[in-house]
Structures are given as C-alpha cells and as structure tokens.
Design an enzyme around this catalytic site. Structure first.
Site, PDB file in Angstrom:
ATOM      1  N   ILE A   9       5.406 -10.523   7.089  1.00 16.06           N
ATOM      2  CA  ILE A   9       5.574 -11.666   6.172  1.00 16.06           C
ATOM      3  C   ILE A   9       7.056 -11.911   5.907  1.00 16.06           C
ATOM      4  O   ILE A   9       7.533 -13.049   5.917  1.00 16.06           O
ATOM      5  CB  ILE A   9       4.804 -11.424   4.853  1.00 16.06           C
ATOM      6  CG1 ILE A   9       3.314 -11.224   5.143  1.00 16.06           C
ATOM      7  CG2 ILE A   9       5.026 -12.581   3.871  1.00 16.06           C
ATOM      8  CD1 ILE A   9       2.483 -10.776   3.949  1.00 16.06           C
ATOM      9  N   ASP A  28      15.871  -3.470   4.915  1.00 18.59           N
ATOM     10  CA  ASP A  28      14.657  -2.950   5.550  1.00 18.59           C
ATOM     11  C   ASP A  28      14.988  -1.570   6.114  1.00 18.59           C
ATOM     12  O   ASP A  28      16.100  -1.355   6.600  1.00 18.59           O
ATOM     13  CB  ASP A  28      14.226  -3.888   6.696  1.00 18.59           C
ATOM     14  CG  ASP A  28      12.745  -3.756   7.031  1.00 18.59           C
ATOM     15  OD1 ASP A  28      12.025  -4.756   6.915  1.00 18.59           O
ATOM     16  OD2 ASP A  28      12.315  -2.646   7.403  1.00 18.59           O
ATOM     17  N   THR A  32       7.965   0.408   8.898  1.00 12.22           N
ATOM     18  CA  THR A  32       6.880  -0.314   9.576  1.00 12.22           C
ATOM     19  C   THR A  32       7.372  -1.661  10.096  1.00 12.22           C
ATOM     20  O   THR A  32       6.765  -2.229  10.991  1.00 12.22           O
ATOM     21  CB  THR A  32       5.645  -0.515   8.661  1.00 12.22           C
ATOM     22  OG1 THR A  32       6.075  -1.147   7.462  1.00 12.22           O
ATOM     23  CG2 THR A  32       4.977   0.795   8.327  1.00 12.22           C
ATOM     24  N   GLY A  33       8.457  -2.155   9.523  1.00  7.16           N
ATOM     25  CA  GLY A  33       9.065  -3.379  10.040  1.00  7.16           C
ATOM     26  C   GLY A  33       9.772  -3.091  11.363  1.00  7.16           C
ATOM     27  O   GLY A  33       9.923  -1.929  11.747  1.00  7.16           O
ATOM     28  N   ALA A  75       7.215  -2.803   1.458  1.00 12.01           N
ATOM     29  CA  ALA A  75       6.193  -1.890   0.916  1.00 12.01           C
ATOM     30  C   ALA A  75       5.544  -1.145   2.069  1.00 12.01           C
ATOM     31  O   ALA A  75       5.629  -1.574   3.218  1.00 12.01           O
ATOM     32  CB  ALA A  75       5.107  -2.674   0.172  1.00 12.01           C
ATOM     33  N   TYR A 141      -3.001   2.864  -2.098  1.00 10.01           N
ATOM     34  CA  TYR A 141      -2.227   1.674  -1.723  1.00 10.01           C
ATOM     35  C   TYR A 141      -2.384   0.600  -2.797  1.00 10.01           C
ATOM     36  O   TYR A 141      -1.405   0.037  -3.296  1.00 10.01           O
ATOM     37  CB  TYR A 141      -2.676   1.131  -0.347  1.00 10.01           C
ATOM     38  CG  TYR A 141      -2.195  -0.279  -0.123  1.00 10.01           C
ATOM     39  CD1 TYR A 141      -0.838  -0.543   0.062  1.00 10.01           C
ATOM     40  CD2 TYR A 141      -3.073  -1.370  -0.176  1.00 10.01           C
ATOM     41  CE1 TYR A 141      -0.378  -1.856   0.198  1.00 10.01           C
ATOM     42  CE2 TYR A 141      -2.621  -2.674  -0.038  1.00 10.01           C
ATOM     43  CZ  TYR A 141      -1.270  -2.907   0.154  1.00 10.01           C
ATOM     44  OH  TYR A 141      -0.821  -4.194   0.272  1.00 10.01           O
ATOM     45  N   ARG A 209     -13.586 -12.459   4.292  1.00 17.77           N
ATOM     46  CA  ARG A 209     -12.244 -12.293   3.716  1.00 17.77           C
ATOM     47  C   ARG A 209     -11.608 -13.659   3.517  1.00 17.77           C
ATOM     48  O   ARG A 209     -11.840 -14.589   4.303  1.00 17.77           O
ATOM     49  CB  ARG A 209     -11.346 -11.471   4.666  1.00 17.77           C
ATOM     50  CG  ARG A 209     -11.682 -10.001   4.721  1.00 17.77           C
ATOM     51  CD  ARG A 209     -11.340  -9.325   3.410  1.00 17.77           C
ATOM     52  NE  ARG A 209     -11.632  -7.892   3.386  1.00 17.77           N
ATOM     53  CZ  ARG A 209     -12.830  -7.361   3.092  1.00 17.77           C
ATOM     54  NH1 ARG A 209     -13.855  -8.146   2.814  1.00 17.77           N
ATOM     55  NH2 ARG A 209     -12.999  -6.059   3.084  1.00 17.77           N
ATOM     56  N   GLU A 264     -14.830  -0.692   0.206  1.00 14.92           N
ATOM     57  CA  GLU A 264     -14.430  -2.000   0.745  1.00 14.92           C
ATOM     58  C   GLU A 264     -15.275  -3.112   0.141  1.00 14.92           C
ATOM     59  O   GLU A 264     -16.503  -3.004   0.137  1.00 14.92           O
ATOM     60  CB  GLU A 264     -14.677  -2.033   2.259  1.00 14.92           C
ATOM     61  CG  GLU A 264     -13.486  -1.738   3.084  1.00 14.92           C
ATOM     62  CD  GLU A 264     -13.638  -2.317   4.497  1.00 14.92           C
ATOM     63  OE1 GLU A 264     -12.611  -2.603   5.093  1.00 14.92           O
ATOM     64  OE2 GLU A 264     -14.765  -2.466   5.000  1.00 14.92           O
TER      65      GLU A 264
HETATM   66  N1  UDP Z   1     -12.575  -4.983  10.001  1.00 17.80           N
HETATM   67  C1  UDP Z   1     -13.418  -4.858  11.081  1.00 17.80           C
HETATM   68  N2  UDP Z   1     -13.029  -4.054  12.104  1.00 17.80           N
HETATM   69  C2  UDP Z   1     -11.859  -3.383  12.121  1.00 17.80           C
HETATM   70  C3  UDP Z   1     -10.992  -3.521  11.004  1.00 17.80           C
HETATM   71  C4  UDP Z   1     -11.392  -4.324   9.969  1.00 17.80           C
HETATM   72  O1  UDP Z   1     -14.513  -5.446  11.114  1.00 17.80           O
HETATM   73  O2  UDP Z   1     -11.589  -2.642  13.086  1.00 17.80           O
HETATM   74  C5  UDP Z   1     -12.991  -5.842   8.868  1.00 17.80           C
HETATM   75  C6  UDP Z   1     -13.092  -5.088   7.548  1.00 17.80           C
HETATM   76  O3  UDP Z   1     -14.391  -4.575   7.352  1.00 17.80           O
HETATM   77  C7  UDP Z   1     -12.785  -6.180   6.535  1.00 17.80           C
HETATM   78  C8  UDP Z   1     -11.894  -7.159   7.293  1.00 17.80           C
HETATM   79  O4  UDP Z   1     -12.006  -6.832   8.665  1.00 17.80           O
HETATM   80  O5  UDP Z   1     -13.958  -6.851   6.152  1.00 17.80           O
HETATM   81  C9  UDP Z   1     -10.447  -7.113   6.881  1.00 17.80           C
HETATM   82  O6  UDP Z   1      -9.999  -5.792   6.987  1.00 17.80           O
HETATM   83  P1  UDP Z   1      -8.471  -5.435   6.719  1.00 17.80           P
HETATM   84  O7  UDP Z   1      -8.340  -3.956   6.829  1.00 17.80           O
HETATM   85  O8  UDP Z   1      -7.619  -6.303   7.578  1.00 17.80           O
HETATM   86  O9  UDP Z   1      -8.235  -5.951   5.230  1.00 17.80           O
HETATM   87  P2  UDP Z   1      -8.939  -5.552   3.840  1.00 17.80           P
HETATM   88  O10 UDP Z   1     -10.260  -4.895   4.121  1.00 17.80           O
HETATM   89  O11 UDP Z   1      -7.991  -4.644   3.161  1.00 17.80           O
HETATM   90  O12 UDP Z   1      -9.147  -6.852   3.142  1.00 17.80           O
END
Ligand code: UDP
Length: 325
Positions: A9, A28, A32-33, A75, A141, A209, A264
């Site tokens: 970003i 930086d 990770t960047g 971060a 995190y 998402r 999640e």
């Molecule tokens: N996801 C997935 N397969 C992967 C990694 C992530 O289906 O290998 C899905 C995960 O279940 C979530 C979405 O992608 O619903 C976004 O995941 P990410 O880790 O990018 O972000 P966060 O879960 O923190 O919003």
C-alpha cells in the site's frame, strides 16, 4: 513521510504523492517491503528513501523535520507469525507506532494518518460493520494494530497532534505482498495460478470479504491528509462483499478445499457512510475491474511462494493449536 513506503500500500501511496508533485520521504526497514516496489521511482529527485526501523526513535526522528503530513503504513502483517512471535508484532506495530507518533510530535508535523486494520472487529455481530462496533481482536496482529490506533489517537488527544485513523478492509491490487509468510489471499492465489496449482479455498468458499482496490485506499489517505477533521476513525472498504468462490471464478482455475480456520469471520463488510460523509471519499474501482488489472500484472508473483494444502497445514498449525475452541 510514508512509513512502510516500500510495501504494497505504501508504494502506491508514494506514487500518488509524487504524481501530485510532493516531496516524499520513505522510512522502511525492508522486512516485508521491497525496494523493487519503488524501482520505477529511483531517478525521482523528489523521493528520499531511508532504510531504518520505525521502532528506533533516535534513528528516525531527524527525518521528520520539515514534514507536513505523516502517513504511518509500516507494520508487520499476517496472522500466523503474530501468534507464533507476538513480541516482534508489539515491537513494530505498537512501539514502532509510538515512535512514529512521538517523532511526529517532536517535529511538529501538521497531521498524522494511520493505517489501521478492520481486523479489530474480529467476528462482528452486525453487517455492514460501522466504526462504533465492538472491538474484538482475535489474534496478536489484530490487537497490535488496534493498540497502534489507540496510541496515535492518544497522542492526538494529549499533544494536540491532528490524527486520523483509517481502518482498512481487505486491500488488494498490484504489488500485494509476495514474501515468505502465508498471508493475504490474492498473493496465495496468483502464485498458484501462475504455477498451474489449484486455488486453496478455505472451507466451502462461501465466506465473503470486503475487497477494496489499492488506488481507492490510497485516495482515502490523500483525502484524510487534506481534510481538517481530527481524532476520527473511519472504515475504508468497498461497501460490498465478495465470496472466495466468486474470486476463484474471476481468476479462473481449479480449486482444492482446505479446512476452515478458527477465529476467521465468515464475512467482512464495511459500513462506509462515515468516510463518505466526512471526507467525501467513494470507492471507484469495481471488484471485477480490479481483478482484471491484477491478472494483467500477474508476472509480478512469479517469485512468490507457491502454497499447497500440505504446506498450508504446516504453516498454520499454531493457528489451529492456539485458536481452536
Ligand atoms: N482464503 C482462502 N484460501 C487461502 C487464503 C485465504 O480461501 O489460501 C480466504 C480466507 O478464508 C478469507 C479470505 O480468503 O475468507 C481472505 O483471507 P486473507 O487472509 O487475505 O484476509 P483476512 O481473512 O484476514 O480477511
């Protein structure tokens, strides 16, 4: 000043600021960047890059002299390493943020804009989720990013430093991270596509998402910098929510299912009335358009790690170990 300006970003924000004719300093530590993300700007005399860790106040503070606006993007991201090694997350995301706030105060900057995370909402009860929703971090995190937000708001309150915190939902776009740890879904899926491996879909893929395109997120930062509002926390999302199944359909390829992870949310969905009202910000890039742009640049992920279900099982074992009920 853009902390984390060599990251995903941050580098897009640097591009936008330079494009507008601003003088930009990046801090930086390349943890990770990647300097490659700014390679196209290497001859730009308006850009100064400082390789330093934000948690070293004595080393960074001199660079804040004369800065008008600080965008604090640096971060550590990702869930699993934050569970395995919380202390480095505290160091970067809490102590580091305090150092950036303190350097900003000492230099008398006009404004500090913080990249906060929507992960503070944990598993929300209400959708779309507004800024007033309860704070329920599910892993270190999320907690450290939230403590960072509290820190910058506190510095604003005590030291009268104008601050805005932007709670980013799932930002995606070109240069989204490719580093070693298992993380954001776009990097995982794009590397799988390039290598003709199936997309590792978590659960049944119906979870959704709020994906927001990186240039839209960058515009939110620019508008926050130019506004006169203070002490505000605002969601930055598309205001829509898209399933992982829909994402795999847009990307095109085979899929394989992997187990659902504890903690999640099944859905993230930003309520964006506040940022629309206060900043006049609106997201402009449709999800389908953003995915198409990223597919056009897929070669970027050629060097990214290729995740298989077995590697993911190994990389996420602490996630299941600690967060399972
Ligand atoms: N996801 C997935 N397969 C992967 C990694 C992530 O289906 O290998 C899905 C995960 O279940 C979530 C979405 O992608 O619903 C976004 O995941 P990410 O880790 O990018 O972000 P966060 O879960 O923190 O919003």
């Amino acid at each position: 000043m853009v902390t984390g300006g060599a990251g995903f970003i941050g580098s897009h924000l640097v591009d936008a600021l330079l494009e507008k004719g601003h003088l930009v300093t990046v801090i930086d530590n390349y943890s990770t960047g990647n300097l490659e993300n700014l390679a196209h700007q290497k001859d730009n005399v308006n850009l100064t890059i400082v390789k330093e860790d934000i948690s070293h106040l004595d080393k960074i503070k001199a660079h804040f002299k004369g800065i008008d606006v600080v965008f604090h993007i640096a971060a550590l991201a990702d869930i699993v390493p934050s569970i395995v090694n919380p202390s480095i997350y505290y160091n970067s995301n809490v102590i580091g943020t305090m150092c950036v706030a303190e350097a900003s105060r000492l230099a008398g900057v006009d404004r500090l804009v913080y990249a906060a995370s929507s992960s503070c909402y944990g598993i929300p009860d209400v959708y779309p989720t507004a800024e007033t929703a309860p704070i329920k971090p599910q892993y270190p995190y999320a907690l450290t990013k939230y403590l960072g937000e509290e820190t910058i708001l506190h510095w604003g309150q005590v030291y009268k430093l104008p601050v805005i915190s932007l709670r980013l939902f799932n930002v995606y776009g070109p240069r989204s991270r490719t580093s070693g740890t298992y993380g954001a879904v776009f990097g995982v899926f794009l590397a799988q596509k390039l290598n003709n491996k199936p997309f590792t879909v978590v659960g049944d893929g119906t979870q959704t998402r709020d994906f927001v395109y990186v240039t839209d997120a960058v515009n939110a930062f620019l508008m926050a910098a130019e506004s006169t509002c203070d002490q505000e926390t605002m969601n930055v999302g598309s205001g829509n929510t898209y399933s992982i199944n829909y994402l795999t359909k847009l990307l095109g390829g085979d899929i394989v299912h992997i187990p659902k992870r504890p903690g999640e949310p099944d859905r993230t969905h930003a309520h964006i009335a506040k940022i629309k009202r206060i900043l006049g910000w609106v997201p402009k890039v449709a999800f389908e358009e953003g995915v198409k742009t990223i597919l056009d640049k897929i070669e970027y992920w050629r060097s990214a790690p290729v995740w298989t279900p077995e590697k993911i099982r190994e990389a996420t074992k602490e996630w299941f170990q600690y967060l399972s009920k």
